[in-house]
Design a protein around this motif. Structure first.
Motif, PDB file in Angstrom:
ATOM      1  N   ASP A   9       0.849  -1.196   0.000  1.00 45.02           N
ATOM      2  CA  ASP A   9       0.000   0.000   0.000  1.00 45.02           C
ATOM      3  C   ASP A   9       0.882   1.243   0.000  1.00 45.02           C
ATOM      4  N   SER A  10       0.944   1.924  -1.133  1.00 47.34           N
ATOM      5  CA  SER A  10       1.811   3.095  -1.258  1.00 47.34           C
ATOM      6  C   SER A  10       1.327   4.273  -0.424  1.00 47.34           C
ATOM      7  N   SER A  11       0.062   4.249  -0.002  1.00 49.85           N
ATOM      8  CA  SER A  11      -0.458   5.355   0.813  1.00 49.85           C
ATOM      9  C   SER A  11      -0.149   5.175   2.293  1.00 49.85           C
ATOM     10  N   ASP A  12       0.379   4.020   2.657  1.00 51.09           N
ATOM     11  CA  ASP A  12       0.702   3.763   4.065  1.00 51.09           C
ATOM     12  C   ASP A  12       1.836   4.677   4.516  1.00 51.09           C
ATOM     13  N   ASN A  13       1.763   5.142   5.743  1.00 50.31           N
ATOM     14  CA  ASN A  13       2.814   5.983   6.303  1.00 50.31           C
ATOM     15  C   ASN A  13       3.756   5.144   7.176  1.00 50.31           C
TER      16      ASN A  13
END
Length: 561
Positions: A205-209
């Motif tokens: 998930d590229s939106s994960d921080n």
């Protein structure tokens, strides 16, 4: 450390016995015993200090075979300084040392077949079709590293530390990147003594921080003296043969460990074949050794990427021996250097097992066709080589990257971490696309056999939906999908969402049966006119996805497309 000192003492004693002329006499017949004892002690002390220092500083293995250059020098000096029978004996030792040195240096010329045998792979034609309900681990490490750097303010005493090397692994069933916090210098280490923890971020998930996980580590790759984890492993295992850098792995409770692959030489001191790992508790330094079959379940990369890259080189180059790899090059195939770790890329299969991916290309310059690709199990080292459909010419990873570069030439975007998958029966490259600053922009899929078939999407699954649509439109049976069945339904639209994707519009809609569908205007151009309340007849692929891909669409009141 004691083993190192003992080995240094043995080397120093041998050096003294070889250099000091034991039985040689002066012209007057005097043995000069006192002088020889003093000379021996001097040689012993100098050799002991030099050997111990070299072992400690260079962190090299302490096998006697490593000493062959030293033995040549020592026996030569001994033969020169001695006389009579002693000179003859030391002369023979010199010739023996010289012969052993030649054997060591010549090993690569005669052990190529053994190297190939050690790296031989099971051969298959094609990968099993990818399950489109899953999400591939497709976040590129460069992007993950950039996000972790931006989140570095979470680390206490930030100025003491810097971000270490990324490692992908599975933790509690999730695919994540792990990166340790490392000391930035020797002086920071003397003040800090321990690092505060590591970063963790999703690999799917590229939106994960990134999240900073507090877990103090005393033994790290950036620590010094005996707290340096590489030196600590060496002092605990003085004779083991290691290949590859120590890597951080965490268990399902988040506890960090450093591991390093060990093995054996193929012949003499040349080549490498992995046998197991040494695992070190990053906080306490407790060391454990495991053969590959007994490696703990949470360890994904027991075989180092460097060792896998070496095995790929053996498999590709030495199919017909050493000299063929240099001149004739019959059946030689070169492993790609596009991997993210030591020229290989770690990926996970649908069962959560980690493999190292590499594609192979021709040694002929200017050729970007792929000869095959390999997957090596990260825990066992067992490898499979996939030839692909021999009736089709597959494009290699470099070719896929060149297509991306040309497609986004004005934006100066580039691809990273190209991985080949079997999408719906089509061998296809999935590649994350990054901008010049290393930030993820989209995902690009291109057919390995038909480069004109390509799509891009904001997420891997969106790109997959578009890819399935163009394959269907192009006459492909998309028979690689285990769940795909064509079905037709008629209903009224209750929700519509439209999103621009490149040159086309992706239209997602919900029918009154509460099922969701997705279609690209590239497949059905009139889909851009869809609105709530329209009655439609939909021919779709029953793939089991949340948004079912539409193959044909008829809108009542409009011309059928």
């Amino acid at each position: 450390m004691i083993a190192t000192l003992i080995m240094s003492a043995i080397v120093a004693a041998v050096a003294g016995l070889l250099i000091v002329p034991i039985t040689s006499k002066t012209k007057e017949g005097d043995l000069k015993v006192k002088f020889k004892i003093q000379f021996f002690i001097f040689v012993f002390i100098v050799a002991f200090i030099a050997t111990a220092t070299i072992y400690y500083v260079l962190i090299i293995d302490q096998n006697w075979t490593l000493l062959w250059p030293v033995m040549i020098v020592l026996t030569a000096l001994g033969a020169w300084s001695a006389s009579g029978m002693e000179r003859n004996i030391k002369g023979v030792l010199f010739l023996g040392s010289l012969g052993f040195g030649v054997y060591i240096l010549a090993a690569p010329l005669f052990n190529a077949n053994d190297k190939y045998t050690s790296a031989e792979m099971t051969q298959k034609v094609e990968l099993k079709a990818f399950d489109e309900t899953k999400t591939p681990a497709s976040v590129p490490p460069k992007f993950a590293r950039n996000k972790m750097k931006k989140a570095f303010s979470q680390v206490p005493n930030t100025s003491y530390y810097e971000l270490g090397s990324l490692q992908i692994q599975k933790v509690n069933g999730e695919f994540v990147y792990i990166a340790p916090v490392e000391f930035s210098s020797f002086f920071k280490w003397t003040k800090g003594k321990v690092t505060p923890g590591y970063f963790k971020m999703s690999a799917t998930d590229s939106s994960d921080n990134p999240k900073f996980i507090k877990s103090e580590m005393k033994y790290t790759t950036s620590s010094f003296l005996n707290k340096n984890v590489e030196r600590h492993i060496r002092l605990e295992n003085p004779t083991k043969i290691f290949y590859g850098e120590p890597q951080l792995e965490v268990d399902d409770n988040g506890k960090p460990y450093y591991i390093r692959s060990y093995g054996k030489f193929i012949t003499a001191r040349n080549g490498f074949d992995a046998e197991g790992i040494v695992m070190v508790d990053a906080k306490t330094g407790k060391s454990q050794t495991f053969v590959l079959k007994d490696v703990p379940a949470f360890i994904d990369g027991a075989v180092s990427p460097e060792a896998v890259s070496l095995q790929n080189s053996y498999f590709g180059n030495y199919v017909h021996g050493f000299w063929n790899s240099k001149f004739g090059k019959k059946d030689v195939k070169l492993p790609s250097d596009e991997g993210t770790e030591a020229n290989v890329s770690p990926i996970f299969d649908e069962n959560g097992d980690m493999y190292y991916f590499t594609d192979f290309t021709s040694p002929k310059e200017g050729v970007d066709s792929m000869l095959g690709y390999s997957l090596t199990n990260g825990r066992t080292g067992e490898a499979t080589y996939y030839t692909g459909n021999q009736e089709e010419a597959y494009m290699d990873s470099q070719g896929a990257l060149q297509i991306i570069e040309k497609k986004f030439i004005e934006k100066k975007w580039h691809g990273q971490m190209p991985i080949i998958y079997n999408f719906y029966g089509e061998a296809s490259w999935l590649t994350p696309v990054l901008d010049s600053n290393g930030f993820l922009q989209n995902y690009f899929i291109v057919s390995a056999a038909n480069p004109e078939l390509s799509v891009s999407g904001a997420t891997p699954n969106e790109a997959l939906r578009q890819y399935k649509a163009i394959l269907s439109r192009g006459g492909s049976s998309v028979n690689g999908s285990s769940k795909q069945e064509e079905a037709t339904i008629k209903g009224k639209i209750v929700r519509v969402y439209k999103e621009q994707s490149g040159d086309f519009t992706t239209v997602s809609f919900m029918l009154d049966n509460k099922d969701n569908y997705s279609v690209s205007s590239e497949v059905v151009p009139l889909a851009i006119y869809l609105q709530e309340g329209d009655t439609v007849e939909v021919k779709y692929i029953n793939s089991g996805e949340v948004f079912l891909p539409v193959k044909e669409l008829v809108i009542e009141g409009l011309v059928k497309e």
